[in-house]
Design a protein around this motif. Structure first.
Motif, PDB file in Angstrom:
ATOM      1  N   ASP A 178      42.503  39.728  39.400  1.00  0.00           N
ATOM      2  CA  ASP A 178      41.613  40.828  38.719  1.00  0.00           C
ATOM      3  C   ASP A 178      40.278  40.827  39.610  1.00  0.00           C
ATOM      4  O   ASP A 178      40.398  40.045  40.763  1.00  0.00           O
ATOM      5  N   GLY A 179      39.458  41.688  39.431  1.00  0.00           N
ATOM      6  CA  GLY A 179      38.073  41.831  40.400  1.00  0.00           C
ATOM      7  C   GLY A 179      36.982  41.305  39.734  1.00  0.00           C
ATOM      8  O   GLY A 179      36.086  41.200  40.199  1.00  0.00           O
ATOM      9  N   SER A 180      37.100  40.129  38.780  1.00  0.00           N
ATOM     10  CA  SER A 180      35.803  39.598  38.213  1.00  0.00           C
ATOM     11  C   SER A 180      35.229  38.509  39.186  1.00  0.00           C
ATOM     12  O   SER A 180      34.076  38.336  38.834  1.00  0.00           O
ATOM     13  N   GLY A 181      36.276  37.941  39.950  1.00  0.00           N
ATOM     14  CA  GLY A 181      35.621  36.714  40.599  1.00  0.00           C
ATOM     15  C   GLY A 181      35.510  35.564  39.928  1.00  0.00           C
ATOM     16  O   GLY A 181      35.063  34.409  40.374  1.00  0.00           O
ATOM     17  N   LEU A 182      35.982  35.557  38.724  1.00  0.00           N
ATOM     18  CA  LEU A 182      35.740  34.329  37.898  1.00  0.00           C
ATOM     19  C   LEU A 182      37.128  34.054  37.440  1.00  0.00           C
ATOM     20  O   LEU A 182      37.455  32.933  36.609  1.00  0.00           O
ATOM     21  N   SER A 183      38.154  34.397  37.840  1.00  0.00           N
ATOM     22  CA  SER A 183      39.324  34.014  37.457  1.00  0.00           C
ATOM     23  C   SER A 183      39.855  32.827  38.419  1.00  0.00           C
ATOM     24  O   SER A 183      40.050  32.793  39.796  1.00  0.00           O
TER      25      SER A 183
END
Length: 155
Positions: free
Chosen positions: A38-43
């Motif tokens: 994903d693109g969240s950067g928090l995964s």
């Protein structure tokens, strides 16, 4: 991004495919050894090596447009963002522009460091999968940046 690149409905998967197709020829990152979920950067499921991230930073530094706009947008050590209270005790604190990445068991830093004797260097430091507090790892990263900044001229 996936919608624009492929001229079809966008979504996570088309976006990820577009990123890999765009960046591979520019950065030479082998995306068969990168996991982007994903693109969240928090995964915790997104995985990239320090070397691969270094290749991306190298491309950014050598692309005039990205260098002009992206690098100045990075947090400055001792001044703002997630680095506001880091390296502030050093006279050269504003010589580090970087992005941090932290969550439980993770303390990372990636960006650009102006050194006393070796010009601007790309720094990518990852500490992952540790147990306990993040503070000792942040302290180690800061000390390492200090040593790199002050280090002898590399021949």
């Amino acid at each position: 991004l996936g919608e624009k690149y492929y001229q079809q409905s966008g979504g996570w998967q088309t976006g990820i495919r577009a990123i890999t197709h765009i960046l591979h020829p520019l950065t030479h990152i082998n995306f068969q050894h990168v996991i982007i979920t994903d693109g969240s950067g928090l995964s915790r499921y997104n995985l990239i090596t320090p070397e691969q991230l270094g290749k991306l930073l190298h491309y950014i530094y050598n692309n005039p447009t990205l260098k002009k706009y992206l690098i100045p947008s990075l947090p400055v050590a001792g001044a703002d963002g997630t680095l506001k209270y880091r390296l502030s005790q050093y006279a050269h604190a504003k010589s580090l522009r970087a992005k941090t990445g932290s969550m439980t068991g993770v303390a990372n830093l990636a960006g650009f460091l102006d050194t006393q004797h070796n010009g601007k260097l790309i720094v990518v430091i990852f500490f992952n999968d540790f147990v306990g507090k993040e503070k000792p790892y942040r302290h180690y990263i800061d000390n390492l940046c200090e040593r790199i900044h002050n280090g002898p001229k590399i021949q």
